[in-house]
Design a protein around this motif. Structure first.
Motif, PDB file in Angstrom:
ATOM      1  N   THR A   2      11.522  96.260  14.911  1.00 18.68           N
ATOM      2  CA  THR A   2       9.956  95.995  14.259  1.00 18.68           C
ATOM      3  C   THR A   2       9.274  96.948  14.774  1.00 18.68           C
ATOM      4  N   GLY A   3       7.908  96.989  14.361  1.00 17.73           N
ATOM      5  CA  GLY A   3       7.097  97.948  14.590  1.00 17.73           C
ATOM      6  C   GLY A   3       6.108  97.539  15.808  1.00 17.73           C
ATOM      7  N   PRO A   4       5.529  98.606  16.631  1.00 19.74           N
ATOM      8  CA  PRO A   4       5.062  98.230  17.781  1.00 19.74           C
ATOM      9  C   PRO A   4       3.598  97.201  17.524  1.00 19.74           C
ATOM     10  N   GLU A   5       3.260  96.560  18.252  1.00 18.91           N
ATOM     11  CA  GLU A   5       2.219  95.574  18.271  1.00 18.91           C
ATOM     12  C   GLU A   5       0.937  96.485  19.179  1.00 18.91           C
ATOM     13  N   ALA A   6      -0.138  96.905  18.566  1.00 19.85           N
ATOM     14  CA  ALA A   6      -0.954  97.542  19.407  1.00 19.85           C
ATOM     15  C   ALA A   6      -2.376  97.321  19.414  1.00 19.85           C
ATOM     16  N   ALA A   7      -3.410  97.278  20.314  1.00 23.15           N
ATOM     17  CA  ALA A   7      -4.563  96.882  20.156  1.00 23.15           C
ATOM     18  C   ALA A   7      -5.442  98.406  20.197  1.00 23.15           C
ATOM     19  N   PRO A   8      -6.345  98.571  19.490  1.00 25.36           N
ATOM     20  CA  PRO A   8      -7.116 100.031  19.825  1.00 25.36           C
ATOM     21  C   PRO A   8      -7.270 100.383  21.071  1.00 25.36           C
ATOM     22  N   TYR A 103       9.798  95.942  24.876  1.00 25.47           N
ATOM     23  CA  TYR A 103       9.018  96.782  25.932  1.00 25.47           C
ATOM     24  C   TYR A 103       7.638  96.599  25.987  1.00 25.47           C
ATOM     25  N   VAL A 104       7.112  96.833  27.035  1.00 25.27           N
ATOM     26  CA  VAL A 104       5.449  96.486  27.187  1.00 25.27           C
ATOM     27  C   VAL A 104       4.867  97.782  28.205  1.00 25.27           C
ATOM     28  N   ASP A 105       3.835  98.295  27.615  1.00 26.67           N
ATOM     29  CA  ASP A 105       3.439  99.168  28.535  1.00 26.67           C
ATOM     30  C   ASP A 105       1.748  99.362  28.098  1.00 26.67           C
ATOM     31  N   ASN A 106       0.897  99.948  28.928  1.00 25.42           N
ATOM     32  CA  ASN A 106      -0.495 100.137  28.434  1.00 25.42           C
ATOM     33  C   ASN A 106      -0.888 101.648  28.426  1.00 25.42           C
ATOM     34  N   LEU A 111       2.750 104.332  23.853  1.00 28.26           N
ATOM     35  CA  LEU A 111       2.635 103.882  22.666  1.00 28.26           C
ATOM     36  C   LEU A 111       2.971 104.801  21.397  1.00 28.26           C
ATOM     37  N   ARG A 112       2.368 106.113  21.754  1.00 24.39           N
ATOM     38  CA  ARG A 112       2.638 107.224  20.704  1.00 24.39           C
ATOM     39  C   ARG A 112       4.098 107.496  20.579  1.00 24.39           C
ATOM     40  N   HIS A 113       4.999 107.216  21.607  1.00 24.39           N
ATOM     41  CA  HIS A 113       6.400 107.292  21.576  1.00 24.39           C
ATOM     42  C   HIS A 113       7.228 106.157  21.343  1.00 24.39           C
ATOM     43  N   ALA A 114       6.182 105.097  20.979  1.00 22.94           N
ATOM     44  CA  ALA A 114       6.974 103.575  20.836  1.00 22.94           C
ATOM     45  C   ALA A 114       8.283 103.849  19.847  1.00 22.94           C
ATOM     46  N   GLN A 115       8.225 104.324  18.836  1.00 18.86           N
ATOM     47  CA  GLN A 115       9.190 104.638  17.805  1.00 18.86           C
ATOM     48  C   GLN A 115      10.749 104.837  18.311  1.00 18.86           C
ATOM     49  N   ALA A 116      10.645 105.836  19.518  1.00 18.16           N
ATOM     50  CA  ALA A 116      11.684 106.308  20.125  1.00 18.16           C
ATOM     51  C   ALA A 116      12.301 105.036  20.671  1.00 18.16           C
ATOM     52  N   LEU A 117      11.658 103.848  21.122  1.00 15.97           N
ATOM     53  CA  LEU A 117      12.107 102.754  21.704  1.00 15.97           C
ATOM     54  C   LEU A 117      12.706 101.713  20.759  1.00 15.97           C
ATOM     55  N   HIS A 130       2.163  96.916  23.218  1.00 17.94           N
ATOM     56  CA  HIS A 130       1.169  97.761  24.007  1.00 17.94           C
ATOM     57  C   HIS A 130       0.042  96.633  24.612  1.00 17.94           C
ATOM     58  N   ALA A 131       0.361  96.565  25.854  1.00 17.89           N
ATOM     59  CA  ALA A 131      -0.687  95.572  26.758  1.00 17.89           C
ATOM     60  C   ALA A 131      -0.354  95.842  28.046  1.00 17.89           C
ATOM     61  N   ASP A 132      -1.364  95.296  28.827  1.00 17.64           N
ATOM     62  CA  ASP A 132      -1.355  95.374  30.315  1.00 17.64           C
ATOM     63  C   ASP A 132      -0.666  94.329  31.068  1.00 17.64           C
ATOM     64  N   VAL A 133      -0.016  94.482  32.000  1.00 17.63           N
ATOM     65  CA  VAL A 133       0.821  93.435  32.536  1.00 17.63           C
ATOM     66  C   VAL A 133       0.080  92.210  33.218  1.00 17.63           C
ATOM     67  N   ARG A 134      -1.195  92.612  33.601  1.00 14.79           N
ATOM     68  CA  ARG A 134      -2.209  91.571  33.805  1.00 14.79           C
ATOM     69  C   ARG A 134      -2.579  90.629  32.660  1.00 14.79           C
ATOM     70  N   ASP A 135      -2.144  90.770  31.480  1.00  9.18           N
ATOM     71  CA  ASP A 135      -2.535  89.955  30.485  1.00  9.18           C
ATOM     72  C   ASP A 135      -1.372  89.311  30.035  1.00  9.18           C
TER      73      ASP A 135
END
Length: 271
Positions: A2-8, A103-106, A111-117, A130-135
């Motif tokens: 599936t595709g990446p979830e991302a916030a602006p 995978y999770v990173d902020n 995010l730009r390379h997420a398709q490689a994952l 695409h999110a922060d570990v603090r959330d």
């Protein structure tokens, strides 16, 4: 797949980001002058830092193979970093083609390379959040679209906790980890590594100063403070140990002869 979830998100190239500094140490190209500048300053004071980055990657590979061989088929990797092959899902799916990975990173570069994952086997699945570990609420909610939290999951936070404070009014890193572990089913595993000043106090002290001067919090931890992350969990042998000594392969034994890597590592099971 599936595709990446991302916030602006806005890419800030005026301040270094740990994922991009780490990418430079690994020989990657997805970093900016501000990241390279910090990476070089730290390398000048801590000659083990490149060895440490590589040792962390190898530890992740060994730990993932270990838990996959034990039957784990789901992985939540927080603080993924810029893709460096083999990625976690490639290691897991080599053992178990039906493994599912989130995978999770902020970092916007990740995010730009997420398709490689997201190049999963046909039997398995991968996704990127695409999110922060603090959330944790957001991460757990989105991860549940790919992972079944009623079944065991391996939670991986490799080389991440040293960027998080212990203070309750800041990151509350112990409480944060407890929040994630509480959502895991019995039989789940936790994979952690963390920089320590125990093994190289002067070099790590200077590295911490460079990180903090650049605006990046940095919190090396002693053996007792790192071990606290595993409270209530069952440590796999050999327990908490310097990263190159955790179930080493020949390349890790060879790396040990090159000098100390001031990083602790451990893997534990939720009973």
């Amino acid at each position: 797949m599936t595709g990446p979830e991302a916030a602006p998100t806005i890419l800030d190239t005026t301040r270094p980001h740990p994922a991009r500094v780490y990418d430079w140490w690994l020989g990657g190209k997805d970093n900016y002058p501000v990241d390279e500048e910090l990476a070089r300053r730290i390398l000048a004071t801590d000659g083990a830092v490149v060895r440490g980055a590589r040792a962390n990657r190898r530890f992740m590979h060994r730990a993932v193979r270990t838990v996959a061989a034990a039957g784990i088929r789901q992985f939540l990797d927080i603080g993924t970093g810029i893709p460096t092959e083999p990625n976690l899902h490639q290691v897991a799916q080599e053992v178990a083609p039906d493994a599912r990975v989130v995978y999770v990173d902020n970092d916007p570069i990740v995010l730009r390379h997420a398709q490689a994952l997201l190049h999963s086997t046909a039997e398995g699945a991968t996704n990127y959040v695409h999110a922060d570990v603090r959330d944790p609420d957001t991460i757990l909610r989105l991860a549940a679209e790919t992972l079944d939290f009623s079944r065991p999951i391996a939670l991986s936070l490799v080389a991440l906790t040293h960027y998080l404070s212990e203070e309750p009014d800041q990151d509350d890193v112990y409480g944060l980890l407890e929040r994630y572990v509480a959502e895991l089913a019995p039989g789940s595993h936790v994979i952690l590594s963390q920089v320590t000043a125990d093994l190289s106090p002067e070099a790590i002290g200077k590295a911490a100063e460079h990180f903090r001067a650049s605006g990046t919090p940095f919190h090396p931890r002693s053996l007792p403070r790192f071990s606290r992350f595993f409270a209530g969990l069952e440590l796999l042998g050999p327990g908490v140990i310097p990263v190159t000594g955790w179930r080493p392969e020949p390349v890790d034994v060879e790396a040990q002869s090159e000098g100390i890597v001031p990083v602790y590592a451990g893997v534990a099971r939720k009973p």
